[in-house]
Design a protein around this motif. Structure first.
Motif, PDB file in Angstrom:
ATOM      1  N   ILE A  95      49.582  35.744  14.327  1.00 58.49           N
ATOM      2  CA  ILE A  95      49.967  34.539  14.938  1.00 58.49           C
ATOM      3  C   ILE A  95      49.760  34.915  16.420  1.00 58.49           C
ATOM      4  CG2 ILE A  95      52.000  32.968  15.475  1.00 58.49           C
ATOM      5  CD1 ILE A  95      52.683  33.290  12.729  1.00 58.49           C
ATOM      6  N   SER A  96      50.297  35.982  16.964  1.00 61.93           N
ATOM      7  CA  SER A  96      50.315  36.403  18.297  1.00 61.93           C
ATOM      8  C   SER A  96      48.987  36.733  18.753  1.00 61.93           C
ATOM      9  CB  SER A  96      51.089  37.588  18.557  1.00 61.93           C
ATOM     10  OG  SER A  96      52.580  37.227  18.271  1.00 61.93           O
ATOM     11  N   VAL A  97      48.013  37.321  18.058  1.00 66.63           N
ATOM     12  CA  VAL A  97      46.736  37.750  18.257  1.00 66.63           C
ATOM     13  C   VAL A  97      45.926  36.510  18.461  1.00 66.63           C
ATOM     14  CG1 VAL A  97      44.533  38.724  17.356  1.00 66.63           C
ATOM     15  CG2 VAL A  97      46.704  40.071  17.469  1.00 66.63           C
ATOM     16  N   THR A  98      46.169  35.451  17.580  1.00 69.04           N
ATOM     17  CA  THR A  98      45.292  34.123  17.600  1.00 69.04           C
ATOM     18  C   THR A  98      45.561  33.641  18.976  1.00 69.04           C
ATOM     19  OG1 THR A  98      45.349  34.046  15.342  1.00 69.04           O
ATOM     20  CG2 THR A  98      45.124  31.941  16.578  1.00 69.04           C
ATOM     21  N   ALA A  99      46.764  33.557  19.481  1.00 76.65           N
ATOM     22  CA  ALA A  99      47.066  33.024  20.662  1.00 76.65           C
ATOM     23  C   ALA A  99      46.335  33.845  21.944  1.00 76.65           C
ATOM     24  CB  ALA A  99      48.710  32.980  21.172  1.00 76.65           C
ATOM     25  N   VAL A 100      46.397  34.962  21.791  1.00 74.62           N
ATOM     26  CA  VAL A 100      45.717  35.940  22.925  1.00 74.62           C
ATOM     27  C   VAL A 100      44.247  35.624  22.979  1.00 74.62           C
ATOM     28  CG1 VAL A 100      45.173  38.316  23.566  1.00 74.62           C
ATOM     29  CG2 VAL A 100      47.458  37.558  22.942  1.00 74.62           C
ATOM     30  N   GLN A 101      43.764  35.651  21.643  1.00 74.30           N
ATOM     31  CA  GLN A 101      42.004  35.256  21.383  1.00 74.30           C
ATOM     32  C   GLN A 101      41.717  33.891  21.919  1.00 74.30           C
ATOM     33  OE1 GLN A 101      41.868  35.941  17.115  1.00 74.30           O
ATOM     34  NE2 GLN A 101      41.292  37.904  17.403  1.00 74.30           N
ATOM     35  N   ARG A 102      42.519  32.990  21.757  1.00 77.06           N
ATOM     36  CA  ARG A 102      42.435  31.692  22.536  1.00 77.06           C
ATOM     37  C   ARG A 102      42.371  31.678  24.005  1.00 77.06           C
ATOM     38  NH1 ARG A 102      45.530  28.953  17.852  1.00 77.06           N
ATOM     39  NH2 ARG A 102      47.429  29.416  19.267  1.00 77.06           N
ATOM     40  N   GLY A 103      43.273  32.665  24.346  1.00 74.64           N
ATOM     41  CA  GLY A 103      43.244  32.649  25.972  1.00 74.64           C
ATOM     42  C   GLY A 103      42.051  33.114  26.493  1.00 74.64           C
ATOM     43  N   LEU A 104      41.719  34.395  25.913  1.00 76.83           N
ATOM     44  CA  LEU A 104      40.314  35.183  26.174  1.00 76.83           C
ATOM     45  C   LEU A 104      39.156  34.236  25.980  1.00 76.83           C
ATOM     46  CD1 LEU A 104      40.976  38.652  24.257  1.00 76.83           C
ATOM     47  CD2 LEU A 104      40.688  38.063  26.837  1.00 76.83           C
ATOM     48  N   LEU A 105      39.271  33.250  25.182  1.00 77.90           N
ATOM     49  CA  LEU A 105      37.974  32.524  25.019  1.00 77.90           C
ATOM     50  C   LEU A 105      38.058  31.357  26.094  1.00 77.90           C
ATOM     51  CD1 LEU A 105      35.484  31.570  23.392  1.00 77.90           C
ATOM     52  CD2 LEU A 105      37.068  30.184  21.832  1.00 77.90           C
ATOM     53  N   SER A 106      39.288  30.794  26.287  1.00 83.78           N
ATOM     54  CA  SER A 106      39.437  29.898  27.694  1.00 83.78           C
ATOM     55  C   SER A 106      39.114  30.488  28.763  1.00 83.78           C
ATOM     56  CB  SER A 106      40.948  29.367  27.363  1.00 83.78           C
ATOM     57  OG  SER A 106      40.889  28.716  28.569  1.00 83.78           O
ATOM     58  N   LEU A 107      39.397  31.627  29.109  1.00 83.71           N
ATOM     59  CA  LEU A 107      39.009  32.272  30.224  1.00 83.71           C
ATOM     60  C   LEU A 107      37.680  32.625  30.467  1.00 83.71           C
ATOM     61  CD1 LEU A 107      41.818  35.048  31.078  1.00 83.71           C
ATOM     62  CD2 LEU A 107      41.440  32.872  32.365  1.00 83.71           C
ATOM     63  N   ALA A 108      36.944  32.849  29.411  1.00 88.83           N
ATOM     64  CA  ALA A 108      35.578  33.188  29.158  1.00 88.83           C
ATOM     65  C   ALA A 108      34.678  32.075  29.351  1.00 88.83           C
ATOM     66  CB  ALA A 108      35.084  33.909  27.876  1.00 88.83           C
ATOM     67  N   GLU A 109      35.145  30.901  28.833  1.00 90.60           N
ATOM     68  CA  GLU A 109      34.240  29.609  29.211  1.00 90.60           C
ATOM     69  C   GLU A 109      34.490  29.199  30.487  1.00 90.60           C
ATOM     70  OE1 GLU A 109      36.220  27.437  26.050  1.00 90.60           O
ATOM     71  OE2 GLU A 109      34.950  28.165  24.684  1.00 90.60           O
ATOM     72  N   ALA A 110      35.456  29.669  31.289  1.00 89.34           N
ATOM     73  CA  ALA A 110      35.785  29.092  32.610  1.00 89.34           C
ATOM     74  C   ALA A 110      35.100  30.033  33.541  1.00 89.34           C
ATOM     75  CB  ALA A 110      37.137  28.957  32.984  1.00 89.34           C
ATOM     76  N   ALA A 111      34.682  31.394  33.056  1.00 87.66           N
ATOM     77  CA  ALA A 111      34.366  32.300  34.073  1.00 87.66           C
ATOM     78  C   ALA A 111      32.821  32.408  34.003  1.00 87.66           C
ATOM     79  CB  ALA A 111      34.716  33.675  33.552  1.00 87.66           C
ATOM     80  N   SER A 112      32.079  33.110  34.955  1.00 87.05           N
ATOM     81  CA  SER A 112      30.677  33.162  35.053  1.00 87.05           C
ATOM     82  C   SER A 112      30.279  34.733  35.244  1.00 87.05           C
ATOM     83  CB  SER A 112      30.135  32.369  36.080  1.00 87.05           C
ATOM     84  OG  SER A 112      30.693  32.896  37.477  1.00 87.05           O
ATOM     85  N   GLY A 113      29.213  35.081  34.812  1.00 87.63           N
ATOM     86  CA  GLY A 113      28.514  36.275  35.069  1.00 87.63           C
ATOM     87  C   GLY A 113      29.150  37.319  34.585  1.00 87.63           C
ATOM     88  N   GLU A 114      29.476  38.504  35.096  1.00 87.28           N
ATOM     89  CA  GLU A 114      29.925  39.785  34.332  1.00 87.28           C
ATOM     90  C   GLU A 114      31.263  39.499  33.908  1.00 87.28           C
ATOM     91  OE1 GLU A 114      29.485  43.624  33.196  1.00 87.28           O
ATOM     92  OE2 GLU A 114      28.086  42.473  34.296  1.00 87.28           O
ATOM     93  N   GLU A 115      32.174  38.812  34.401  1.00 90.54           N
ATOM     94  CA  GLU A 115      33.442  38.448  34.121  1.00 90.54           C
ATOM     95  C   GLU A 115      33.327  37.740  32.662  1.00 90.54           C
ATOM     96  OE1 GLU A 115      37.763  36.606  35.583  1.00 90.54           O
ATOM     97  OE2 GLU A 115      35.976  36.051  36.738  1.00 90.54           O
ATOM     98  N   ALA A 116      32.464  36.806  32.589  1.00 88.60           N
ATOM     99  CA  ALA A 116      32.393  36.063  31.470  1.00 88.60           C
ATOM    100  C   ALA A 116      31.862  36.718  30.151  1.00 88.60           C
ATOM    101  CB  ALA A 116      31.436  34.837  31.752  1.00 88.60           C
ATOM    102  N   PHE A 117      30.892  37.644  30.543  1.00 86.29           N
ATOM    103  CA  PHE A 117      30.239  38.682  29.663  1.00 86.29           C
ATOM    104  C   PHE A 117      31.601  39.539  29.141  1.00 86.29           C
ATOM    105  CE2 PHE A 117      28.680  42.975  28.449  1.00 86.29           C
ATOM    106  CZ  PHE A 117      27.919  42.687  27.525  1.00 86.29           C
TER     107      PHE A 117
END
Length: 158
Positions: A34-56
């Protein structure tokens, strides 16, 4: 009365056998999921909003987490099958598989934790760093459970 007792003791009644610690291990893996799923959603959300090396980097962390957690889910499924086994031969097979899955999950967890350790020094964005640290903590706890399952299966001779 003696006949009933003999029948009850000697008849091959199919029933699942839950070993000491099975429920605790299953519960721990479920709570971590349950907790890992929440963290994974957070990572995906940040990745979708980021660009370049940070998104990668965010997508890589997310993908590695998904792959590692898939192995932990296989471990949980193997534990569930072991608990639900209704014959001694099925339980022996499922417990053997559980030990194998636990050892592989340990390897996957160690790989992911090592990559997270490398990432911690390089991450600049605070939320990304927080998510990595939370993810690492959750993986360490899952590692403890996987280690316990690996050791328990080895001790029983399976």
């Amino acid at each position: 009365m003696l006949t009933i007792f003999a029948w009850a003791c000697c008849s091959p009644i199919a029933q699942a056998v839950e070993r000491f610690g099975d429920a605790e291990n299953a519960s721990e893996l479920e709570q971590r999921a349950i907790s890992v799923t929440a963290v994974q959603r957070g990572l995906l959300s940040l990745a979708e909003a980021a660009s370049g090396e940070e998104a990668f980097d965010l997508y890589r962390t997310y993908n590695e987490s998904i792959g590692t957690w898939l192995q932990v889910e296989f471990l949980r499924t193997s534990l569930d099958l072991s608990i639900a086994a209704t014959s001694a031969s099925d339980e022996e097979k499922f417990r053997s598989d559980l030990g194998d899955h636990a050892r592989f999950a340990l390897w996957e967890l160690d790989q992911n934790i090592s990559h997270l350790d490398e990432s911690i020094a390089e991450v600049e964005q605070a939320e990304h760093l927080r998510l990595i640290q939370v993810l690492r903590s959750l993986l360490m706890h899952a590692r403890i459970t996987a280690s316990r399952l690996s050791t328990a299966q080895g001790e029983t001779g399976l």
